[in-house]
Design an enzyme around this catalytic site. Structure first.
Site, PDB file in Angstrom:
ATOM      1  N   ASP A  13       0.862  -1.170   0.000  1.00  0.00           N
ATOM      2  CA  ASP A  13       0.000   0.000   0.000  1.00  0.00           C
ATOM      3  C   ASP A  13       0.909   1.234   0.000  1.00  0.00           C
ATOM      4  OD1 ASP A  13      -2.359   1.696   0.544  1.00  0.00           O
ATOM      5  OD2 ASP A  13      -1.516   1.827   2.555  1.00  0.00           O
ATOM      6  N   ASP A  15      -0.211   5.192   1.020  1.00  0.00           N
ATOM      7  CA  ASP A  15      -0.463   6.081   2.152  1.00  0.00           C
ATOM      8  C   ASP A  15      -0.519   5.314   3.463  1.00  0.00           C
ATOM      9  OD1 ASP A  15      -0.979   8.702   0.822  1.00  0.00           O
ATOM     10  OD2 ASP A  15      -2.584   7.580  -0.143  1.00  0.00           O
ATOM     11  N   ASP A 172      -1.688  -0.813   5.946  1.00  0.00           N
ATOM     12  CA  ASP A 172      -1.915  -0.268   7.291  1.00  0.00           C
ATOM     13  C   ASP A 172      -3.382  -0.183   7.671  1.00  0.00           C
ATOM     14  OD1 ASP A 172      -2.634   3.087   7.039  1.00  0.00           O
ATOM     15  OD2 ASP A 172      -2.013   1.967   5.277  1.00  0.00           O
TER      16      ASP A 172
END
Length: 222
Positions: A13, A15, A172
């Site tokens: 991922d 961000d 996250d």
């Protein structure tokens, strides 16, 4: 169960996993919502949805009557403007740049990205960070359905010739872990982003890294 290493494909991922973009995202939301005369969402509400496609995020935050497509276009313009300002540009988390470099130099590992950004937003960010050459496949929100749909990860497997059992996805948020589970990839959650370890485990994370060094260890990078 976690698979044996080495892997063939490691997908990240963007961000909250590779970069801290909190200030950029919140300011984009403030300016976009203000431009359309809409109440600015709280930071908690904005950040809780990071990972999904921008269209879905804005629709959920602004409501069904909001001019979402116009807001998406305004957000893209605002994002490009803010990235040129040091206070808002994405900042790599400590140790990430070195980890990416070392993974890139560790055959047979191939790197990929799967992000809620559009390709027009993430490619310039990767180029500005000097990372574009690391990623053989970049899957973005304009190329597949929004997370947690598995489309981006399945496309990354096709693009690289890897099988699901040879790949991991690192993210996250719970949306990341749900996407990994749907694509039958091992999901590794990181806790320096937007969702807690408990939430990541509940969404299907196989393992959790609480620091970049711990992630490095999980990936067997020396």
């Amino acid at each position: 169960m976690p698979k044996a290493f080495p892997l063939k494909l490691v997908i990240f991922d963007f961000d909250g996993t590779l970069v801290d973009s909190r200030a950029l995202i919140l300011q984009c939301h403030r300016l976009a919502f203000t431009e359309f005369g809409l109440p600015v969402p709280s930071p908690q509400d904005s950040l809780a949805l990071i990972g999904m496609s921008l269209e879905r995020v804005l629709a959920q935050l602004a409501g069904p009557r909001a001019p979402v497509q116009d807001m998406v276009r305004a957000y893209g313009r605002i994002l490009r403007q803010l990235r040129s300002e040091p206070d808002f540009a994405e900042r790599p988390f400590d140790g990430i740049a070195t980890l990416l470099r070392d993974l890139n130099n560790a055959p047979p590992v191939t790197l990929g990205i799967a992000t809620g950004h559009t390709s027009a937003a993430v490619i310039p960010a990767l180029e500005a960070l000097g990372w574009r050459q690391y990623f053989r496949t970049v899957q973005a929100a304009d190329m597949a359905p929004s997370k947690p749909h598995p489309g981006m990860l399945l496309q990354a497997l096709d693009a690289t010739g890897a099988r699901a059992e040879q790949a991991v996805f690192i993210g996250d948020t719970s949306f990341d872990m749900e996407m990994a589970r749907a694509a039958k990839l091992e999901g590794i959650g990181v806790t320096w982003g937007y969702h807690s370890a408990d939430r990541l485990f509940a969404a299907g994370a196989h393992r959790i890294a609480r620091s970049v060094e711990e992630l490095r260890s999980l990936l067997c990078v020396h």
